[in-house]
Enzyme design. Sequence first.
Site, PDB file in Angstrom:
ATOM      1  N   GLU A  47      49.771  88.385  50.056  1.00  0.00           N
ATOM      2  CA  GLU A  47      49.399  87.835  48.740  1.00  0.00           C
ATOM      3  C   GLU A  47      49.781  86.359  48.624  1.00  0.00           C
ATOM      4  O   GLU A  47      50.833  85.950  49.096  1.00  0.00           O
ATOM      5  CB  GLU A  47      50.076  88.620  47.606  1.00  0.00           C
ATOM      6  CG  GLU A  47      49.828  90.116  47.629  1.00  0.00           C
ATOM      7  CD  GLU A  47      48.364  90.500  47.479  1.00  0.00           C
ATOM      8  OE1 GLU A  47      47.562  89.639  47.091  1.00  0.00           O
ATOM      9  OE2 GLU A  47      48.024  91.663  47.766  1.00  0.00           O
ATOM     10  N   PHE A  49      50.374  82.535  46.598  1.00  0.00           N
ATOM     11  CA  PHE A  49      51.341  81.994  45.638  1.00  0.00           C
ATOM     12  C   PHE A  49      51.012  82.395  44.192  1.00  0.00           C
ATOM     13  O   PHE A  49      51.887  82.791  43.425  1.00  0.00           O
ATOM     14  CB  PHE A  49      51.313  80.468  45.785  1.00  0.00           C
ATOM     15  CG  PHE A  49      52.360  79.730  45.018  1.00  0.00           C
ATOM     16  CD1 PHE A  49      53.703  80.015  45.174  1.00  0.00           C
ATOM     17  CD2 PHE A  49      51.995  78.696  44.159  1.00  0.00           C
ATOM     18  CE1 PHE A  49      54.678  79.305  44.481  1.00  0.00           C
ATOM     19  CE2 PHE A  49      52.958  77.973  43.472  1.00  0.00           C
ATOM     20  CZ  PHE A  49      54.295  78.283  43.625  1.00  0.00           C
ATOM     21  N   ASN A  50      49.741  82.299  43.843  1.00  0.00           N
ATOM     22  CA  ASN A  50      49.415  82.462  42.428  1.00  0.00           C
ATOM     23  C   ASN A  50      49.273  83.906  41.980  1.00  0.00           C
ATOM     24  O   ASN A  50      49.479  84.208  40.799  1.00  0.00           O
ATOM     25  CB  ASN A  50      48.184  81.627  42.088  1.00  0.00           C
ATOM     26  CG  ASN A  50      48.558  80.165  42.102  1.00  0.00           C
ATOM     27  OD1 ASN A  50      49.301  79.704  41.245  1.00  0.00           O
ATOM     28  ND2 ASN A  50      48.110  79.440  43.128  1.00  0.00           N
ATOM     29  N   HIS A 302      39.470  72.025  40.524  1.00  0.00           N
ATOM     30  CA  HIS A 302      40.103  72.796  41.605  1.00  0.00           C
ATOM     31  C   HIS A 302      38.990  73.268  42.531  1.00  0.00           C
ATOM     32  O   HIS A 302      38.191  74.133  42.169  1.00  0.00           O
ATOM     33  CB  HIS A 302      40.897  74.007  41.078  1.00  0.00           C
ATOM     34  CG  HIS A 302      41.411  74.834  42.217  1.00  0.00           C
ATOM     35  ND1 HIS A 302      41.298  76.204  42.275  1.00  0.00           N
ATOM     36  CD2 HIS A 302      42.008  74.453  43.397  1.00  0.00           C
ATOM     37  CE1 HIS A 302      41.809  76.637  43.414  1.00  0.00           C
ATOM     38  NE2 HIS A 302      42.239  75.605  44.113  1.00  0.00           N
ATOM     39  N   ARG A 304      38.340  75.081  45.695  1.00  0.00           N
ATOM     40  CA  ARG A 304      38.944  76.000  46.685  1.00  0.00           C
ATOM     41  C   ARG A 304      38.008  76.118  47.866  1.00  0.00           C
ATOM     42  O   ARG A 304      36.800  76.360  47.698  1.00  0.00           O
ATOM     43  CB  ARG A 304      39.154  77.359  46.003  1.00  0.00           C
ATOM     44  CG  ARG A 304      39.824  78.416  46.847  1.00  0.00           C
ATOM     45  CD  ARG A 304      41.316  78.197  46.996  1.00  0.00           C
ATOM     46  NE  ARG A 304      41.941  79.439  47.441  1.00  0.00           N
ATOM     47  CZ  ARG A 304      42.006  79.824  48.714  1.00  0.00           C
ATOM     48  NH1 ARG A 304      41.500  79.069  49.673  1.00  0.00           N
ATOM     49  NH2 ARG A 304      42.579  80.975  49.016  1.00  0.00           N
ATOM     50  N   ASP A 380      49.449  69.698  41.684  1.00  0.00           N
ATOM     51  CA  ASP A 380      47.982  69.756  41.543  1.00  0.00           C
ATOM     52  C   ASP A 380      47.581  70.518  40.274  1.00  0.00           C
ATOM     53  O   ASP A 380      46.713  70.083  39.514  1.00  0.00           O
ATOM     54  CB  ASP A 380      47.373  70.489  42.748  1.00  0.00           C
ATOM     55  CG  ASP A 380      47.059  69.551  43.912  1.00  0.00           C
ATOM     56  OD1 ASP A 380      47.138  68.322  43.726  1.00  0.00           O
ATOM     57  OD2 ASP A 380      46.720  70.061  45.002  1.00  0.00           O
ATOM     58  N   PHE A 398      44.495  80.509  41.707  1.00  0.00           N
ATOM     59  CA  PHE A 398      44.969  79.127  41.565  1.00  0.00           C
ATOM     60  C   PHE A 398      44.311  78.497  40.330  1.00  0.00           C
ATOM     61  O   PHE A 398      44.981  77.885  39.497  1.00  0.00           O
ATOM     62  CB  PHE A 398      44.610  78.355  42.838  1.00  0.00           C
ATOM     63  CG  PHE A 398      45.272  77.014  42.988  1.00  0.00           C
ATOM     64  CD1 PHE A 398      44.884  75.936  42.214  1.00  0.00           C
ATOM     65  CD2 PHE A 398      46.277  76.817  43.922  1.00  0.00           C
ATOM     66  CE1 PHE A 398      45.486  74.689  42.353  1.00  0.00           C
ATOM     67  CE2 PHE A 398      46.889  75.584  44.080  1.00  0.00           C
ATOM     68  CZ  PHE A 398      46.482  74.515  43.293  1.00  0.00           C
TER      69      PHE A 398
HETATM   70  O1  GFB Z   1      47.327  80.620  45.285  1.00  0.00           O
HETATM   71  P1  GFB Z   1      46.367  81.533  45.888  1.00  0.00           P
HETATM   72  O2  GFB Z   1      46.754  82.945  45.840  1.00  0.00           O
HETATM   73  O3  GFB Z   1      44.941  81.328  45.199  1.00  0.00           O
HETATM   74  O4  GFB Z   1      46.183  81.125  47.403  1.00  0.00           O
HETATM   75  P2  GFB Z   1      43.530  82.067  45.435  1.00  0.00           P
HETATM   76  C1  GFB Z   1      45.619  79.937  47.806  1.00  0.00           C
HETATM   77  C2  GFB Z   1      46.665  79.010  48.439  1.00  0.00           C
HETATM   78  O5  GFB Z   1      45.941  77.963  49.111  1.00  0.00           O
HETATM   79  C3  GFB Z   1      47.554  78.324  47.431  1.00  0.00           C
HETATM   80  C4  GFB Z   1      46.517  76.709  48.805  1.00  0.00           C
HETATM   81  O6  GFB Z   1      48.711  79.008  47.095  1.00  0.00           O
HETATM   82  C5  GFB Z   1      47.849  76.995  48.132  1.00  0.00           C
HETATM   83  O7  GFB Z   1      48.835  77.180  49.117  1.00  0.00           O
HETATM   84  N1  GFB Z   1      45.636  76.010  47.868  1.00  0.00           N
HETATM   85  C6  GFB Z   1      44.438  76.411  47.379  1.00  0.00           C
HETATM   86  C7  GFB Z   1      45.869  74.786  47.378  1.00  0.00           C
HETATM   87  N2  GFB Z   1      43.926  75.487  46.556  1.00  0.00           N
HETATM   88  C8  GFB Z   1      44.790  74.455  46.549  1.00  0.00           C
HETATM   89  C9  GFB Z   1      44.812  73.197  45.873  1.00  0.00           C
HETATM   90  O8  GFB Z   1      43.934  72.830  45.118  1.00  0.00           O
HETATM   91  N3  GFB Z   1      45.892  72.410  46.093  1.00  0.00           N
HETATM   92  C10 GFB Z   1      46.911  72.783  46.902  1.00  0.00           C
HETATM   93  N4  GFB Z   1      47.938  71.944  47.030  1.00  0.00           N
HETATM   94  N5  GFB Z   1      46.925  73.960  47.560  1.00  0.00           N
HETATM   95  C11 GFB Z   1      43.293  83.991  47.291  1.00  0.00           C
HETATM   96  C12 GFB Z   1      44.475  84.466  48.090  1.00  0.00           C
HETATM   97  O9  GFB Z   1      43.599  82.658  46.876  1.00  0.00           O
HETATM   98  O10 GFB Z   1      42.155  83.884  48.106  1.00  0.00           O
HETATM   99  C13 GFB Z   1      44.158  85.732  48.834  1.00  0.00           C
HETATM  100  O11 GFB Z   1      45.571  84.754  47.233  1.00  0.00           O
HETATM  101  C14 GFB Z   1      42.902  85.544  49.665  1.00  0.00           C
HETATM  102  O12 GFB Z   1      45.236  86.054  49.695  1.00  0.00           O
HETATM  103  C15 GFB Z   1      41.779  85.057  48.778  1.00  0.00           C
HETATM  104  O13 GFB Z   1      43.175  84.605  50.688  1.00  0.00           O
HETATM  105  C16 GFB Z   1      40.518  84.759  49.588  1.00  0.00           C
HETATM  106  O14 GFB Z   1      43.325  83.171  44.484  1.00  0.00           O
HETATM  107  O15 GFB Z   1      42.568  80.942  45.383  1.00  0.00           O
END
Ligand code: GFB
Length: 438
Positions: A47, A49-50, A302, A304, A380, A398
Amino acid sequence: SFLLLVLGTVLADVDDSSHNTVSRVDTNKYSVATEKKFLLYDVNFGEGFNLRRDVYMRLANAVRLLRESGDNWILVLPPWGRLHHWQRMEVALSWRLFFDLESLNRFVPVIEFEDFLDGTDIYCIVLEDSCFSETENKPIDQVVYLQHYEEGWGTEYVRKFDERKCLPPANSHYKQEGDSDWRGWFYSYEDVRATNFKCVSIQGDSGTLRDLLKQSNFSEMSSVMIDRAETILHENFGDVNYWKARRSMRYSKELIEIADTFSFRDKYLDSDDENDDTGMTTDWRKERSKRSAKGGPYIGIHWRRRDFLYARKEQLPSIKGTADILENLSEKLKLNKIYLATDAPEEEINELKYYLREELEVFRFTDSQKFNDGQIAIIDQYLCAHARHFIGSHESTFSFRIQEDREIIGFPISSTFNRLCPDNNLECEQPSKWKIVF
Ligand code: GFB
């Protein structure tokens, strides 16, 4: 317990601001005359960060419910690390690097894992001379590994839990040393052990977890760790307690200062709280509902990329498509500055900039010398949350956290719940509007 009762009274007078890494108990609200119990938790390795931030809210609400039922539970914050999106494989990062512990403590008492290990907690503030160490080197009493029911949900969803035999992968994550303690990941801390380990099949929410922990077999225990905590859901998604837990997750003062003063908002984005009407009260409990925030004169996006391109392929624009969306927005809103939050590789960012007309200025925060991946992510998010207009990526947690921040700051709904549409469907459905409740 007499001692604890006396301490409870003393604690009411402890200065809020003096100890931001230890827990305090609001004695008006909760009884502290009962034995302390520590609730630890961990989340499935995969999982991000968010989603983990969301799991914190579910656990914090379980602790709130337990405390309302008269038990003195304290939430132990799981150190950050080993996140597969993070470029640097750091482990054992404390919460204070990212969040303001004083604010978290205004919802339920929390302590860092390190402090739990050292036996540092509220009572040390009061008894500075005779600070005792209750937990030091003591194993965690019980690990409960949550899993789904092997037979599935059945015909209807009911909240329930039952101790069951461990299903994979639980049986590979914890190993008993002979017939004594259990070894596990424990956030990379090699010396930590648990005395007992069991698996519980569960379907339910923070309230179900409270019911589980109210069972008599936990009554003698002082520390319980819930692994796979993401298995439980929110009791009432989007209700006032959801938002209280969320509002308590203020970012660390250091990160806010960097984002506000030393770098972007002031220096590059012509943005400050006074002009933007984005000021916040020091104590989140004093925040009131508003919709008048203006935000800084820039668009926050944002964008992604990376694994999202596979996971949500049909729902994302191409690089050129993203540039077109930004061009249109900038014309419509008469804003020429863009704050770009993204996980995209440099080549993609350069390509995006190449498609944008010259007057559009793109800003990013990239100081990875001083800040780790999670801290840059928060900066960010903070900068997107303060923009006059925000546009995010479809179903990214995120982006969701940015939308929540904007609800807390008090923006008009139309400036927040926006997503990038794929090239072939520019009128795509916009995100659900999860509005703040006070
Ligand atoms: O936070 P997160 O769960 O969001 O995971 P999603 C995406 C991670 O990618 C973040 C990096 O925690 C950051 O480490 N990241 C993404 C970013 N966008 C940014 C940004 O704009 N700035 C920075 N500094 N870092 C889900 C994942 O991601 O996506 C699932 O939790 C799976 O495991 C799925 O991979 C496809 O909800 O976007």
